[in-house]
Design a protein around this motif. Structure first.
Motif, short mmCIF file in Angstrom:
data_model
loop_
_atom_site.label_atom_id
_atom_site.label_comp_id
_atom_site.label_asym_id
_atom_site.label_seq_id
_atom_site.Cartn_x
_atom_site.Cartn_y
_atom_site.Cartn_z
N GLU A 216 -11.59 -25.58 -45.47
CA GLU A 216 -11.86 -26.86 -44.86
C GLU A 216 -10.83 -27.19 -43.77
OE1 GLU A 216 -12.24 -30.70 -47.28
OE2 GLU A 216 -13.85 -29.34 -47.92
N GLY A 217 -9.62 -26.68 -43.98
CA GLY A 217 -8.56 -26.94 -43.01
C GLY A 217 -8.94 -26.50 -41.60
N ALA A 218 -9.61 -25.35 -41.52
CA ALA A 218 -9.99 -24.82 -40.21
C ALA A 218 -11.02 -25.73 -39.55
CB ALA A 218 -10.53 -23.40 -40.36
N VAL A 219 -11.96 -26.20 -40.35
CA VAL A 219 -13.00 -27.08 -39.79
C VAL A 219 -12.40 -28.45 -39.43
CG1 VAL A 219 -15.13 -28.31 -40.36
CG2 VAL A 219 -14.92 -25.88 -40.88
N ASN A 220 -11.52 -28.96 -40.27
CA ASN A 220 -10.89 -30.25 -39.95
C ASN A 220 -10.13 -30.20 -38.63
OD1 ASN A 220 -11.86 -31.52 -42.15
ND2 ASN A 220 -10.02 -31.18 -43.41
N LYS A 221 -9.50 -29.06 -38.42
CA LYS A 221 -8.77 -28.85 -37.18
C LYS A 221 -9.70 -29.00 -35.97
CE LYS A 221 -5.82 -25.17 -35.88
NZ LYS A 221 -5.21 -23.87 -36.16
N VAL A 222 -10.87 -28.40 -36.10
CA VAL A 222 -11.83 -28.43 -35.00
C VAL A 222 -12.39 -29.85 -34.80
CG1 VAL A 222 -14.06 -27.53 -34.24
CG2 VAL A 222 -12.34 -25.99 -35.16
N PHE A 223 -12.60 -30.56 -35.92
CA PHE A 223 -13.02 -31.97 -35.81
C PHE A 223 -11.96 -32.76 -35.05
CE2 PHE A 223 -16.02 -31.18 -39.27
CZ PHE A 223 -17.06 -32.00 -38.91
N ASP A 224 -10.70 -32.53 -35.42
CA ASP A 224 -9.61 -33.27 -34.77
C ASP A 224 -9.53 -32.93 -33.28
OD1 ASP A 224 -9.05 -34.53 -37.09
OD2 ASP A 224 -7.25 -33.36 -37.59
N LEU A 225 -9.70 -31.66 -32.97
CA LEU A 225 -9.64 -31.25 -31.56
C LEU A 225 -10.76 -31.93 -30.77
CD1 LEU A 225 -8.80 -27.46 -31.97
CD2 LEU A 225 -7.30 -29.23 -31.02
N CYS A 226 -11.95 -31.99 -31.38
CA CYS A 226 -13.07 -32.64 -30.68
C CYS A 226 -12.80 -34.12 -30.47
CB CYS A 226 -14.37 -32.47 -31.46
SG CYS A 226 -15.06 -30.83 -31.29
N SER A 227 -12.19 -34.76 -31.46
CA SER A 227 -11.98 -36.20 -31.28
C SER A 227 -10.90 -36.46 -30.23
CB SER A 227 -11.70 -36.89 -32.61
OG SER A 227 -10.43 -36.56 -33.04
N ILE A 228 -9.97 -35.54 -30.08
CA ILE A 228 -8.98 -35.69 -28.99
C ILE A 228 -9.68 -35.49 -27.64
CG2 ILE A 228 -6.89 -34.75 -27.93
CD1 ILE A 228 -5.98 -33.98 -30.79
N LEU A 229 -10.51 -34.46 -27.55
CA LEU A 229 -11.23 -34.22 -26.29
C LEU A 229 -12.18 -35.37 -25.96
CD1 LEU A 229 -12.13 -30.40 -26.44
CD2 LEU A 229 -10.40 -31.51 -25.02
N SER A 336 -3.61 -27.61 -32.69
CA SER A 336 -3.93 -26.17 -32.56
C SER A 336 -2.96 -25.28 -33.33
CB SER A 336 -3.91 -25.76 -31.09
OG SER A 336 -5.02 -26.29 -30.41
N ILE A 337 -1.70 -25.69 -33.46
CA ILE A 337 -0.76 -24.80 -34.15
C ILE A 337 -0.73 -25.00 -35.66
CG2 ILE A 337 0.73 -24.47 -32.12
CD1 ILE A 337 2.69 -26.46 -33.37
N ARG A 338 -1.55 -25.93 -36.17
CA ARG A 338 -1.65 -26.04 -37.63
C ARG A 338 -2.11 -24.70 -38.19
NH1 ARG A 338 -5.74 -30.77 -38.48
NH2 ARG A 338 -4.70 -32.35 -37.23
N PRO A 339 -1.45 -24.25 -39.24
CA PRO A 339 -1.71 -22.88 -39.70
C PRO A 339 -2.95 -22.74 -40.58
CG PRO A 339 0.00 -23.89 -41.03
CD PRO A 339 -0.43 -24.92 -40.04
N PHE A 340 -4.12 -22.66 -39.96
CA PHE A 340 -5.31 -22.31 -40.72
C PHE A 340 -5.99 -21.14 -40.06
CE2 PHE A 340 -4.87 -26.75 -42.10
CZ PHE A 340 -4.98 -26.57 -43.46
N ASP A 341 -6.50 -20.24 -40.86
CA ASP A 341 -7.17 -19.07 -40.30
C ASP A 341 -8.50 -19.46 -39.69
OD1 ASP A 341 -5.37 -17.11 -40.79
OD2 ASP A 341 -6.03 -16.84 -42.87
N ASP A 342 -8.80 -18.88 -38.53
CA ASP A 342 -10.17 -19.02 -38.08
C ASP A 342 -10.84 -17.68 -38.30
OD1 ASP A 342 -10.89 -18.84 -34.54
OD2 ASP A 342 -9.79 -17.43 -35.79
#
Ligand code: ATP
Ligand code: MG
Length: 394
Positions: A216-229, A336-342
């Motif tokens: 879930e960490g990887a997906v949350n990261k992408v959610f966060d990136l989208c909300s910043i963009l 982006s540097i949060r350590p989750f595998d993609d």
């Protein structure tokens, strides 16, 4: 109490027919970005947007406006009647609000309403003289003043301001068509997305994940990136594409050295199909030439050859350092540097081929039921609409 914000855009650079389209889209984007700060109004008059908003929300609104592409600068302003007494009084207040000692100032008038009683030079002179007489310990310095008091004489009134905050420039998101960003959790692709937004692209994103290997960490990261963009370009539609089955098939049947290229080819095929279904015109990626073995010209050619849609790579001219600096500037770096595998980092081969041959790749793909794997992935795509992450007082 209501206050005013004046918004300037790159009006001069706009050519004829594009202009009303640009102005309308920018107004929509401004209204979207200010959601949650109601009540406010956004009027458009002759080359300026005039925003009326509650005084205590002015600061938060300016922060948001500074991110909206198409905006060149914004100023908190006062509006008074087209009357010299009113203008004098308000200008004096601006001067006195400045706490600096022995302040130097100049008056900069601008007139779009030509019937005003004074010409621009007369206004500069009269108001300057008034302030010099009334202000405490102030001097005029027309070349390098501490404070510039600007007065814009417009049909709707006189607007006075002394501060100017830069916007990001660029084009309002939505004026240049629609793009699909291949968004990993890495540093590069969010920056590429930001650059697409900057040129007026309305952005959707696709992220490939491999549950249960990617958590879930990887997906949350992408959610966060989208909300910043989304703070730069309005709502972002994110498509989550389950990639596990494709990866498993590739891994069990194909040589390790070709895996990355084969995975990319599958991603591109899926992204193009999804883009076509959503009437999106181009793909965007965070690739840059020669950064890693999978980003040689040969690998890029091998990947791109599976799609017919244009693939745009805004980072192609950037070094890693420049990309990192940009990521910091737009606030995506820390996420982006949060350590989750993609999904790519999970199965990266130790030695990817640098110059894959097209026929080798095609031969490998013939062993797989690629069409079905792709169709299945597309059927199971989950779509989310992601709004800007905004802090009311931030
Ligand atoms: P990034 O920092 O964006 O991950 P990168 O330099 O690490 O880029 P790669 O991992 O080789 O490069 O990926 C190249 C590009 O492929 C990415 O910029 C992105 O556009 C796309 N991509 C890679 N992995 C994914 C994924 N899981 N989902 C969507 N797109 C991806
Ligand atoms: Mg990556």
């Amino acid at each position: 109490m209501k206050t005013i914000i004046l918004v300037r855009y790159g009006e001069i650079a706009l050519k004829g027919k594009n202009r009303p389209f640009f102005e309308k889209q920018l107004r929509v984007n401004i209204k979207d970005a200010l959601k949650g700060l109601e009540p406010f109004s956004v009027q458009f008059h002759r080359g300026r947007y005039i925003i009326e908003i509650e005084a205590e929300l002015q600061h938060a609104a300016i922060k948001r406006l500074q991110k909206i592409f198409g905006i060149v600068s914004v100023s908190p302003a006062y509006r008074v009647a087209l009357d010299m007494q009113e203008i004098n009084r308000q200008a004096l207040q601006l001067l006195e609000e400045d706490p600096r000692e022995n302040l130097t100032f100049k008056v900069q008038a601008r007139r779009s309403h030509k019937n005003f009683e004074l010409t621009t030079p007369e206004l500069n002179q009269d108001l300057g003289a008034y302030l010099l007489e009334r202000g405490r310990n102030v001097q005029v310095d027309v070349h390098n003043p501490d404070l510039t008091i600007s007065v814009e004489i417009r049909h709707e009134g006189a607007f006075l301001y002394s501060r100017l905050f830069p916007g990001p420039g660029g084009m309002p998101a939505g004026v240049a068509g629609r793009g699909l960003l291949l968004l990993s959790g890495g540093i590069d692709s969010p920056v590429a997305g930001w650059m697409a937004l900057k040129r007026g692209i309305r952005l959707e994103a696709i992220h490939f994940h491999s549950p249960p290997f990617t958590g879930e960490g990887a997906v949350n990261k992408v959610f966060d990136l989208c909300s910043i963009l989304a703070a730069y370009g309005g709502k972002i539609t994110l498509h989550l594409a389950p990639f596990t089955e494709v990866q498993k098939a590739l891994r069990s049947r194909c040589p390790e050295t070709l895996l990355i290229t084969l995975m990319r080819r599958a991603m591109f095929r899926i992204a193009e199909k999804l883009a076509q279904a959503h009437r999106i015109q181009a793909l965007f990626t965070g690739e840059s030439l020669g950064q890693v073995a999978s980003q040689t010209l040969e690998n890029i050619t091998a990947t791109e050859s599976v799609v017919s849609m244009p693939v745009l790579r805004p980072l192609v001219g950037f070094d890693k350092e420049e990309i990192i600096a940009a990521a910091r500037k737009i606030d995506t770096y820390e996420v982006s540097i949060r350590p989750f595998d993609d999904c790519c980092t999970l199965f990266v081969p130790r030695h990817p081929v640098i110059r894959p041959r097209l026929e080798d790749l095609e031969r490998q793909e013939r062993h797989l039921d690629l069409d079905n794997l792709i169709a299945d992935c597309l059927r199971r795509v989950e779509t989310h609409h992601i709004l800007p992450r905004q802090v009311k007082n931030g």
